[in-house]
Write an enzyme that holds these catalytic residues in place. Sequence first.
Site, mmCIF file in Angstrom:
data_model
loop_
_atom_site.group_PDB
_atom_site.id
_atom_site.type_symbol
_atom_site.label_atom_id
_atom_site.label_comp_id
_atom_site.label_asym_id
_atom_site.label_seq_id
_atom_site.Cartn_x
_atom_site.Cartn_y
_atom_site.Cartn_z
ATOM 1 N N HIS A 22 0.918 -1.199 -0.113
ATOM 2 C CA HIS A 22 0.062 -0.096 0.016
ATOM 3 C C HIS A 22 0.917 1.212 -0.020
ATOM 4 O O HIS A 22 2.020 1.360 0.608
ATOM 5 C CB HIS A 22 -0.937 0.101 1.006
ATOM 6 C CG HIS A 22 -0.470 0.040 2.419
ATOM 7 N ND1 HIS A 22 -0.934 -0.414 3.640
ATOM 8 C CD2 HIS A 22 0.893 -0.087 3.023
ATOM 9 C CE1 HIS A 22 -0.422 -0.344 4.614
ATOM 10 N NE2 HIS A 22 1.051 -0.349 4.275
ATOM 11 N N ASN A 23 0.182 2.357 -0.741
ATOM 12 C CA ASN A 23 0.824 3.465 -0.847
ATOM 13 C C ASN A 23 2.147 3.679 -1.681
ATOM 14 O O ASN A 23 3.000 4.784 -1.584
ATOM 15 C CB ASN A 23 1.321 4.052 0.685
ATOM 16 C CG ASN A 23 0.004 4.049 1.482
ATOM 17 O OD1 ASN A 23 -0.952 3.966 1.211
ATOM 18 N ND2 ASN A 23 0.509 3.522 2.749
#
Length: 351
Positions: free
Chosen positions: A240-241
């Site tokens: 994620h991210n």
Amino acid sequence: MSITIKLGQLAEFLGATLRGDKDIEITGLATLQEAGPGQVSFLANPKYRKLLVDTQATAVLLKPADADGYAGNALVVPDTYLAYARISHFFDPKPKSSAGVHPTAVIAADALIDPAASIGAFAVIESGVRIAAGVTIGAHCFIGARCEIGEGGWLAPRVTLYHDVRIGKRVVIQSGAVLGGEGFGFAQDKGIYHKVAQIGGVTLGDDVEVGVNTAIDRGALADTRIGNGVKLDNQIQIAHNVQIGDHTAMAACVGISGSTKIGKHCMLAGGVGLVGHIEICDGVFITGMTMVTHSITEPGSYSSGTAMQPAAEWRKSAARLRKIDDMARRLQKLEKAIETVTCADNRSSDG
């Protein structure tokens, strides 16, 4: 599928210099060693130059220096591998899908699907989805709520897009890939893990390719972002991210931890691992099995993987490595002893 095209047509398509018969018919591609009548081959690696002598290829893609002295039909180009890549699509046997929706597909009433798109058998398309013209959705694909797929996209069978995945134009996603799965986010309290909702999405730019069984997790807050022209091989994990810059390529089994940023025009070889919350600048090449533990601020080539060696030599090296701390302590003692003797000698000389 079979196709026949004249050598002169290929030369015109490539902007190549044709040496030979422009009307000869070409039916396929092959290596120098395996090519036969009707097939085009190419010489990209100098170590295969010796195969030119005996190749049975009807024509060969050659650089100007290699074309001199070659008696057969040749298409002379600056970059033979690029030329091969461009003409390979003429002979691609991949089936072409017809526009329309298979009767077994399950599609939400408010999904917007262009009439020029193709939706395969047993595909599921949820509420709010937008699918542009020329998109192919393979059999058994799942397209979650509010996803967007740009023009000319191609999803192989069994691709999964969770909700809120946005995909640019001409994106290719291979079977088993999962985009938008929940990121690995947990808060800990007294030894107990508490899940953090992953409320971001995933955004892919134009001309991205995603390999078989690759996973791109949704962002915790903002989207995980993949830039234009990024090429991802099979079985890659993108947490994620993560942000990946334009035209970066990664080989199989790369693992990228959360919130790491990778620049443009980077190359990551197979099995590379990156810790989270670091930044890699543009133009970095990371060799296979390297473990990246901190940010990279200068372009260039980086390695940490141990190269192969004969087993007996490797065992000796491993044994020495286990003793390295002891060797360092002994070296420090020796340095101090030499320093003490040197100081004593200097005092004697002064006296």
